[in-house]
Design a protein around this motif. Structure first.
Motif, PDB file in Angstrom:
ATOM      1  N   GLN A  47       0.963  -1.117   0.066  1.00 15.61           N
ATOM      2  CA  GLN A  47      -0.206   0.019  -0.193  1.00 15.61           C
ATOM      3  C   GLN A  47       0.804   1.176   0.096  1.00 15.61           C
ATOM      4  N   TRP A  48       1.960   1.263   0.855  1.00 19.81           N
ATOM      5  CA  TRP A  48       2.873   2.439   0.796  1.00 19.81           C
ATOM      6  C   TRP A  48       3.573   2.566  -0.532  1.00 19.81           C
ATOM      7  N   MET A  49       3.927   1.499  -1.144  1.00 24.18           N
ATOM      8  CA  MET A  49       4.613   1.761  -2.480  1.00 24.18           C
ATOM      9  C   MET A  49       3.785   2.178  -3.397  1.00 24.18           C
ATOM     10  N   ARG A  50       2.301   1.955  -3.633  1.00 21.55           N
ATOM     11  CA  ARG A  50       1.260   2.417  -4.372  1.00 21.55           C
ATOM     12  C   ARG A  50       1.002   3.866  -4.332  1.00 21.55           C
ATOM     13  N   THR A  51       1.257   4.295  -2.860  1.00 23.07           N
ATOM     14  CA  THR A  51       0.785   5.794  -2.787  1.00 23.07           C
ATOM     15  C   THR A  51       1.936   6.588  -2.656  1.00 23.07           C
ATOM     16  N   HIS A  52       3.329   6.168  -2.509  1.00 18.66           N
ATOM     17  CA  HIS A  52       4.376   7.006  -2.280  1.00 18.66           C
ATOM     18  C   HIS A  52       5.310   7.127  -3.800  1.00 18.66           C
ATOM     19  N   THR A  53       5.476   8.331  -4.215  1.00 18.40           N
ATOM     20  CA  THR A  53       6.306   8.309  -5.504  1.00 18.40           C
ATOM     21  C   THR A  53       7.795   8.953  -5.250  1.00 18.40           C
ATOM     22  N   HIS A  54       8.605   8.465  -6.044  1.00 16.26           N
ATOM     23  CA  HIS A  54      10.161   8.866  -5.818  1.00 16.26           C
ATOM     24  C   HIS A  54      10.895   8.172  -6.908  1.00 16.26           C
ATOM     25  N   GLU A  55      11.884   8.802  -7.631  1.00 16.00           N
ATOM     26  CA  GLU A  55      12.408   8.388  -8.584  1.00 16.00           C
ATOM     27  C   GLU A  55      13.204   7.104  -8.338  1.00 16.00           C
ATOM     28  N   ASN A  56      13.448   6.662  -7.188  1.00 14.91           N
ATOM     29  CA  ASN A  56      14.274   5.605  -6.824  1.00 14.91           C
ATOM     30  C   ASN A  56      13.314   4.344  -6.393  1.00 14.91           C
ATOM     31  N   ILE A  57      11.854   4.329  -6.162  1.00 12.92           N
ATOM     32  CA  ILE A  57      10.865   3.752  -5.731  1.00 12.92           C
ATOM     33  C   ILE A  57      10.133   3.145  -7.140  1.00 12.92           C
ATOM     34  N   VAL A  58       9.979   1.893  -7.318  1.00  7.56           N
ATOM     35  CA  VAL A  58       9.311   1.306  -8.476  1.00  7.56           C
ATOM     36  C   VAL A  58       7.892   1.452  -7.998  1.00  7.56           C
ATOM     37  N   ARG A  59       7.074   2.024  -8.963  1.00  5.43           N
ATOM     38  CA  ARG A  59       5.618   2.100  -8.794  1.00  5.43           C
ATOM     39  C   ARG A  59       5.011   0.723  -9.161  1.00  5.43           C
TER      40      ARG A  59
END
Length: 79
Positions: A47-59
């Protein structure tokens, strides 16, 4: 979604390259990671990965848990 080929595997599962068609006629290449049910992927992390965006985090586009296969978790992510 059309699964194209396996691009890797490891302790927690198998990773495939896939193509997803959108309603507007466009297509997108995505990565599909199938986690073994024993991997115990945290729903809070996904859930956290779906709601946070960052260039180093895979969406993550979608998380699917299949009860019919004993809890196999499939993450559909950007490639």
């Amino acid at each position: 979604m059309d699964i194209d080929r396996c691009i890797g595997s490891g302790r927690f599962g198998i990773v495939h390259l896939a193509t997803v068609g959108h309603g507007d006629g466009t297509f997108e290449t995505v990565t599909v990671k199938n986690y073994d049910p024993e991997a115990h992927i945290s729903p809070y992390l996904s859930q956290w990965m779906r709601t946070h965006t960052h260039e180093n985090i895979v969406r993550i586009h979608q998380v699917v848990v299949n009860a019919a296969t004993g809890g196999l978790t499939r993450l559909v992510m950007e490639h």
